[in-house]
Design a protein around this motif. Sequence first.
Motif, PDB file in Angstrom:
ATOM      1  N   VAL A   1     -33.472  17.495  21.576  1.00 23.60           N
ATOM      2  CA  VAL A   1     -33.801  18.699  21.408  1.00 23.60           C
ATOM      3  C   VAL A   1     -34.487  19.201  22.967  1.00 23.60           C
ATOM      4  O   VAL A   1     -34.332  18.922  23.767  1.00 23.60           O
ATOM      5  CB  VAL A   1     -35.562  17.882  21.437  1.00 23.60           C
ATOM      6  CG1 VAL A   1     -35.919  18.649  21.308  1.00 23.60           C
ATOM      7  CG2 VAL A   1     -35.312  17.722  20.109  1.00 23.60           C
ATOM      8  N   TYR A   2     -34.171  20.465  23.368  1.00 26.32           N
ATOM      9  CA  TYR A   2     -35.337  21.297  24.151  1.00 26.32           C
ATOM     10  C   TYR A   2     -35.851  22.356  23.716  1.00 26.32           C
ATOM     11  O   TYR A   2     -36.022  23.260  22.431  1.00 26.32           O
ATOM     12  CB  TYR A   2     -33.318  22.839  24.733  1.00 26.32           C
ATOM     13  CG  TYR A   2     -33.607  23.320  26.017  1.00 26.32           C
ATOM     14  CD1 TYR A   2     -32.530  22.779  26.434  1.00 26.32           C
ATOM     15  CD2 TYR A   2     -34.582  24.021  26.512  1.00 26.32           C
ATOM     16  CE1 TYR A   2     -32.412  23.031  27.647  1.00 26.32           C
ATOM     17  CE2 TYR A   2     -34.348  24.197  27.816  1.00 26.32           C
ATOM     18  CZ  TYR A   2     -33.351  23.653  28.585  1.00 26.32           C
ATOM     19  OH  TYR A   2     -32.862  24.189  29.662  1.00 26.32           O
ATOM     20  N   TRP A   3     -37.055  22.381  24.468  1.00 20.78           N
ATOM     21  CA  TRP A   3     -38.719  22.350  24.452  1.00 20.78           C
ATOM     22  C   TRP A   3     -39.027  23.317  25.158  1.00 20.78           C
ATOM     23  O   TRP A   3     -39.009  22.978  26.227  1.00 20.78           O
ATOM     24  CB  TRP A   3     -39.217  21.202  24.284  1.00 20.78           C
ATOM     25  CG  TRP A   3     -40.455  21.270  23.415  1.00 20.78           C
ATOM     26  CD1 TRP A   3     -40.847  22.344  22.865  1.00 20.78           C
ATOM     27  CD2 TRP A   3     -41.706  20.700  24.385  1.00 20.78           C
ATOM     28  NE1 TRP A   3     -42.765  22.677  22.716  1.00 20.78           N
ATOM     29  CE2 TRP A   3     -43.092  21.426  23.583  1.00 20.78           C
ATOM     30  CE3 TRP A   3     -41.989  20.066  24.958  1.00 20.78           C
ATOM     31  CZ2 TRP A   3     -44.104  20.665  23.038  1.00 20.78           C
ATOM     32  CZ3 TRP A   3     -43.787  19.272  25.011  1.00 20.78           C
ATOM     33  CH2 TRP A   3     -44.499  20.163  23.927  1.00 20.78           C
ATOM     34  N   PHE A   4     -39.635  24.189  24.800  1.00 20.15           N
ATOM     35  CA  PHE A   4     -40.490  25.310  26.083  1.00 20.15           C
ATOM     36  C   PHE A   4     -42.107  25.023  25.257  1.00 20.15           C
ATOM     37  O   PHE A   4     -42.529  26.334  24.521  1.00 20.15           O
ATOM     38  CB  PHE A   4     -40.126  27.183  25.394  1.00 20.15           C
ATOM     39  CG  PHE A   4     -38.682  26.912  26.071  1.00 20.15           C
ATOM     40  CD1 PHE A   4     -38.578  26.811  27.177  1.00 20.15           C
ATOM     41  CD2 PHE A   4     -37.530  26.771  24.711  1.00 20.15           C
ATOM     42  CE1 PHE A   4     -36.772  27.191  27.225  1.00 20.15           C
ATOM     43  CE2 PHE A   4     -36.164  27.217  25.447  1.00 20.15           C
ATOM     44  CZ  PHE A   4     -35.784  27.386  26.441  1.00 20.15           C
ATOM     45  N   PRO A   5     -42.721  24.443  26.067  1.00 19.37           N
ATOM     46  CA  PRO A   5     -44.386  24.094  25.985  1.00 19.37           C
ATOM     47  C   PRO A   5     -44.899  24.758  25.553  1.00 19.37           C
ATOM     48  O   PRO A   5     -45.780  25.573  24.873  1.00 19.37           O
ATOM     49  CB  PRO A   5     -44.637  22.646  26.563  1.00 19.37           C
ATOM     50  CG  PRO A   5     -43.732  22.865  28.029  1.00 19.37           C
ATOM     51  CD  PRO A   5     -42.502  23.240  27.231  1.00 19.37           C
ATOM     52  N   LYS A   6     -44.891  26.442  26.443  1.00 22.11           N
ATOM     53  CA  LYS A   6     -45.626  27.484  26.971  1.00 22.11           C
ATOM     54  C   LYS A   6     -45.576  28.251  25.788  1.00 22.11           C
ATOM     55  O   LYS A   6     -46.534  29.175  25.583  1.00 22.11           O
ATOM     56  CB  LYS A   6     -45.500  28.158  28.368  1.00 22.11           C
ATOM     57  CG  LYS A   6     -45.691  27.783  29.534  1.00 22.11           C
ATOM     58  CD  LYS A   6     -45.498  28.224  30.617  1.00 22.11           C
ATOM     59  CE  LYS A   6     -46.093  27.718  31.754  1.00 22.11           C
ATOM     60  NZ  LYS A   6     -45.658  27.937  32.650  1.00 22.11           N
ATOM     61  N   ASP A   7     -43.983  28.003  24.671  1.00 21.61           N
ATOM     62  CA  ASP A   7     -43.994  29.212  23.694  1.00 21.61           C
ATOM     63  C   ASP A   7     -44.584  28.556  22.214  1.00 21.61           C
ATOM     64  O   ASP A   7     -44.433  28.490  21.301  1.00 21.61           O
ATOM     65  CB  ASP A   7     -42.802  29.803  24.387  1.00 21.61           C
ATOM     66  CG  ASP A   7     -42.537  30.331  24.935  1.00 21.61           C
ATOM     67  OD1 ASP A   7     -44.073  31.205  25.393  1.00 21.61           O
ATOM     68  OD2 ASP A   7     -41.547  30.281  25.847  1.00 21.61           O
ATOM     69  N   LYS A   8     -44.070  26.590  22.287  1.00 19.86           N
ATOM     70  CA  LYS A   8     -44.223  26.229  21.530  1.00 19.86           C
ATOM     71  C   LYS A   8     -43.300  26.601  20.299  1.00 19.86           C
ATOM     72  O   LYS A   8     -43.492  26.015  19.269  1.00 19.86           O
ATOM     73  CB  LYS A   8     -45.443  26.430  20.929  1.00 19.86           C
ATOM     74  CG  LYS A   8     -46.885  26.085  21.808  1.00 19.86           C
ATOM     75  CD  LYS A   8     -48.263  25.370  20.907  1.00 19.86           C
ATOM     76  CE  LYS A   8     -49.507  24.272  21.590  1.00 19.86           C
ATOM     77  NZ  LYS A   8     -50.235  25.327  22.885  1.00 19.86           N
ATOM     78  N   VAL A   9     -42.131  26.282  21.279  1.00 26.27           N
ATOM     79  CA  VAL A   9     -40.822  26.256  20.419  1.00 26.27           C
ATOM     80  C   VAL A   9     -39.847  25.073  20.685  1.00 26.27           C
ATOM     81  O   VAL A   9     -40.054  25.337  22.297  1.00 26.27           O
ATOM     82  CB  VAL A   9     -40.062  27.750  21.073  1.00 26.27           C
ATOM     83  CG1 VAL A   9     -39.097  27.647  20.200  1.00 26.27           C
ATOM     84  CG2 VAL A   9     -41.196  28.552  20.767  1.00 26.27           C
ATOM     85  N   TRP A  10     -38.845  24.642  19.853  1.00 29.04           N
ATOM     86  CA  TRP A  10     -38.131  23.774  20.830  1.00 29.04           C
ATOM     87  C   TRP A  10     -36.935  24.210  19.618  1.00 29.04           C
ATOM     88  O   TRP A  10     -36.677  24.246  19.044  1.00 29.04           O
ATOM     89  CB  TRP A  10     -38.515  22.547  20.507  1.00 29.04           C
ATOM     90  CG  TRP A  10     -38.968  21.690  18.893  1.00 29.04           C
ATOM     91  CD1 TRP A  10     -38.004  20.811  18.471  1.00 29.04           C
ATOM     92  CD2 TRP A  10     -39.802  21.189  18.800  1.00 29.04           C
ATOM     93  NE1 TRP A  10     -38.121  21.038  16.891  1.00 29.04           N
ATOM     94  CE2 TRP A  10     -39.903  20.654  17.404  1.00 29.04           C
ATOM     95  CE3 TRP A  10     -41.388  21.647  18.598  1.00 29.04           C
ATOM     96  CZ2 TRP A  10     -40.709  20.416  16.068  1.00 29.04           C
ATOM     97  CZ3 TRP A  10     -42.548  21.256  17.954  1.00 29.04           C
ATOM     98  CH2 TRP A  10     -41.926  21.201  16.524  1.00 29.04           C
ATOM     99  N   TYR A  11     -35.355  24.070  19.950  1.00 29.53           N
ATOM    100  CA  TYR A  11     -34.137  23.616  19.273  1.00 29.53           C
ATOM    101  C   TYR A  11     -34.145  22.866  19.275  1.00 29.53           C
ATOM    102  O   TYR A  11     -33.784  21.571  20.395  1.00 29.53           O
ATOM    103  CB  TYR A  11     -33.279  25.028  20.493  1.00 29.53           C
ATOM    104  CG  TYR A  11     -33.738  26.524  20.213  1.00 29.53           C
ATOM    105  CD1 TYR A  11     -33.347  27.039  19.564  1.00 29.53           C
ATOM    106  CD2 TYR A  11     -34.895  26.328  21.437  1.00 29.53           C
ATOM    107  CE1 TYR A  11     -33.776  28.803  19.855  1.00 29.53           C
ATOM    108  CE2 TYR A  11     -35.285  27.665  21.459  1.00 29.53           C
ATOM    109  CZ  TYR A  11     -34.647  28.840  21.217  1.00 29.53           C
ATOM    110  OH  TYR A  11     -35.217  30.400  21.029  1.00 29.53           O
ATOM    111  N   GLU A  12     -33.361  21.344  18.065  1.00 27.51           N
ATOM    112  CA  GLU A  12     -33.200  20.532  17.575  1.00 27.51           C
ATOM    113  C   GLU A  12     -31.299  20.606  17.307  1.00 27.51           C
ATOM    114  O   GLU A  12     -30.690  21.361  16.404  1.00 27.51           O
ATOM    115  CB  GLU A  12     -33.491  19.864  16.383  1.00 27.51           C
ATOM    116  CG  GLU A  12     -34.392  20.095  16.168  1.00 27.51           C
ATOM    117  CD  GLU A  12     -35.696  19.348  15.117  1.00 27.51           C
ATOM    118  OE1 GLU A  12     -34.871  19.008  14.308  1.00 27.51           O
ATOM    119  OE2 GLU A  12     -36.950  19.765  14.701  1.00 27.51           O
ATOM    120  N   PHE A  13     -30.215  20.238  18.516  1.00 29.55           N
ATOM    121  CA  PHE A  13     -29.314  20.209  18.552  1.00 29.55           C
ATOM    122  C   PHE A  13     -28.831  18.719  17.718  1.00 29.55           C
ATOM    123  O   PHE A  13     -29.384  17.662  18.497  1.00 29.55           O
ATOM    124  CB  PHE A  13     -28.424  20.169  20.124  1.00 29.55           C
ATOM    125  CG  PHE A  13     -28.990  21.625  20.820  1.00 29.55           C
ATOM    126  CD1 PHE A  13     -28.682  22.722  19.608  1.00 29.55           C
ATOM    127  CD2 PHE A  13     -29.682  21.743  21.167  1.00 29.55           C
ATOM    128  CE1 PHE A  13     -29.161  24.165  20.889  1.00 29.55           C
ATOM    129  CE2 PHE A  13     -30.371  22.943  21.403  1.00 29.55           C
ATOM    130  CZ  PHE A  13     -29.463  24.631  21.769  1.00 29.55           C
TER     131      PHE A  13
END
Length: 134
Positions: A95-107
């Motif tokens: 999981v690559y997560w950008f907490p400021k944007d509250k967006v993550w990508y699940e690989f």
Amino acid sequence: MAQVFTFSERQQWAAQQDAQFRQLWKQAHGSNLYALDYKNHEGDFLDSTTGDKIELKTDSYSGTGNMFMEHYSNLDKKTIGGIYRASKEKINIFVYWFPKDKVWYEFRDLKKVIKVLTKLTEKKGEVRIQNRGW
């Protein structure tokens, strides 16, 4: 200019982000995440419902959607890192997560992602990024 954190400050920040991510994961997937012992190379979390091992990469910047996919955590020693290490250690989800944007990508197909990264680095080459030694 980028903000520089001490190791202790970075650990505290990461713990806060982990806690927030666990709450958001539960909302999205309906399952709890249990912390694993990263020193044993198990990943960061275990999904309580699926049993999946999850590796979490968290970035402090926002708004770009750009991901830094490290190949080596220590280039001089050729110590693999990031998604490459996760795949070798049989992690199920990266999981690559950008907490400021509250967006993550699940690989979920790590080998497929690595094939794509390999093709990209064959064309573009790898870039050495120095950090302050964490």
